[in-house]
Design a protein around this motif. Sequence first.
Motif, PDB file in Angstrom:
ATOM      1  N   UNK A  87       1.017  -0.913  -0.370  1.00  0.00           N
ATOM      2  CA  UNK A  87       0.318   0.613  -0.468  1.00  0.00           C
ATOM      3  C   UNK A  87       0.866   1.161  -0.098  1.00  0.00           C
ATOM      4  N   UNK A  88       2.041   1.601   0.772  1.00  0.00           N
ATOM      5  CA  UNK A  88       2.869   2.492   0.925  1.00  0.00           C
ATOM      6  C   UNK A  88       3.857   2.853  -0.558  1.00  0.00           C
ATOM      7  N   UNK A  89       3.956   1.477  -1.233  1.00  0.00           N
ATOM      8  CA  UNK A  89       4.762   1.135  -2.684  1.00  0.00           C
ATOM      9  C   UNK A  89       3.697   2.018  -3.097  1.00  0.00           C
ATOM     10  N   UNK A  90       2.695   1.498  -3.559  1.00  0.00           N
ATOM     11  CA  UNK A  90       1.416   2.109  -4.493  1.00  0.00           C
ATOM     12  C   UNK A  90       1.155   3.323  -4.595  1.00  0.00           C
ATOM     13  N   UNK A  91       1.017   3.758  -2.820  1.00  0.00           N
ATOM     14  CA  UNK A  91       0.830   5.173  -2.591  1.00  0.00           C
ATOM     15  C   UNK A  91       1.439   6.603  -2.725  1.00  0.00           C
ATOM     16  N   UNK A  92       3.227   6.454  -2.911  1.00  0.00           N
ATOM     17  CA  UNK A  92       4.361   6.469  -3.042  1.00  0.00           C
ATOM     18  C   UNK A  92       4.476   7.037  -4.599  1.00  0.00           C
ATOM     19  N   UNK A  93       3.952   5.678  -5.475  1.00  0.00           N
ATOM     20  CA  UNK A  93       3.605   5.898  -6.531  1.00  0.00           C
ATOM     21  C   UNK A  93       2.523   7.058  -7.395  1.00  0.00           C
ATOM     22  N   UNK A  94       1.717   6.687  -6.568  1.00  0.00           N
ATOM     23  CA  UNK A  94       0.729   8.225  -7.099  1.00  0.00           C
ATOM     24  C   UNK A  94       1.226   9.414  -6.757  1.00  0.00           C
ATOM     25  N   UNK A  95       2.150   9.238  -5.264  1.00  0.00           N
ATOM     26  CA  UNK A  95       2.622  11.121  -5.531  1.00  0.00           C
ATOM     27  C   UNK A  95       3.735  11.419  -5.848  1.00  0.00           C
ATOM     28  N   UNK A  96       4.376  10.653  -6.588  1.00  0.00           N
ATOM     29  CA  UNK A  96       5.688  10.922  -7.291  1.00  0.00           C
ATOM     30  C   UNK A  96       5.651  11.088  -8.537  1.00  0.00           C
ATOM     31  N   UNK A  97       4.151  10.030  -9.094  1.00  0.00           N
ATOM     32  CA  UNK A  97       3.944  10.121 -11.016  1.00  0.00           C
ATOM     33  C   UNK A  97       4.951   8.920 -11.035  1.00  0.00           C
ATOM     34  N   UNK A  98       4.034   7.850 -11.959  1.00  0.00           N
ATOM     35  CA  UNK A  98       5.139   7.469 -12.773  1.00  0.00           C
ATOM     36  C   UNK A  98       5.531   7.882 -14.048  1.00  0.00           C
TER      37      UNK A  98
END
Length: 371
Positions: free
Chosen positions: A54-65
Amino acid sequence: MAKATERYGEWPLKRLMTEVVGSGHKSADDMTREQATEAMRRILDGEPDHTTLGAFWLANRWKRNTPEELAAYVDVMAESVETGVPEVDPVDCGANYDGKGRTAILGVAAGVVAAAAGTPVVAHSGDRVPTQKQDAYKHVLDELGVRTEIDPAESAEMVDETGFGFYYQPRFNPAIHALHDRRDQMGVRTFVNTIETLANPAGASVHLGSFYHLPYAKRIISTFRASETAVVDRVIMFQGMEGYDDIRPGDTKVAEWNRREPRSRAPQDDGPADAGDEEVEAFDIRTPEYGMDFESEDLGVEDVAGESAEITEAVLTGERDGDFADAVALNAAFRIYAREDCETLDEGLETARAAIEDGSAAAVLEELRAF
């Protein structure tokens, strides 16, 4: 903490969080292709614990892939996708799997009209996909009495027999489907919502999709360019209602990319928009000039799946004209145009309307029901 293994490499998701992507919106770094590949393999194998994932998914969302990261995710996903490639080469319609909740889904009707006009079309979706878990292609087809829970080989047969085909995510992409419950717990969309629409289970050479803002379309096109498995020759994307592949009434931007040299016939051409080292043509259309002279609210419905099915049948059989019929015709024209089965949208629109008027579209619907 998950341990590095010979299968995965040296980058467990927790290490990626602490050393690469998890430091915040402005300070996070992008992953290398190898890091993103390893992360996706771990995710699809169910290796990370729930909190770390969940943290990894959220971090990807914040930084934008980046497109390179998305391409790595797509390529790993492709390792477990079961394709069913028809003999014809259809247009692949990649609408958001989590569906619509306010306006009618027009893609089934538009796809059937395009198929009747000689342009094969495929659509794919899941069933109540997070986060919205709203109505999608599957649910309209279910209401119309068309079989949806079929294997990819049958989907390919459907395309070849009728011109329109549906691919069901749990059958062709079980690894992504297995993430349903974890995605549901997130409460927000993740990069999985993006990459699942790029699965291309029919192996089509043309992708049709939608966007809210042009930078997203450029990112998707760059993802196709960076992917080793999602190889398409042509991408058409437009501003869609609710993020779906139903064109938005009004002044609507379109993005077009060709792996080969692009044609120069775009209406109201705004000039090329750079996407990597190749060009994306971005241009505006004014839908009132193509028969859609109304607002998005005029396409609103309360029961999205049920009313969309009723509208689909009524339009295809010629029993309904007006706003919905005009919207279906233009959406069908975009599918015909995407495959380059017409030179202009005007020509595609004329062809689409003829397929309704002469009964061809209604005949394709009956063939789908009988399949």
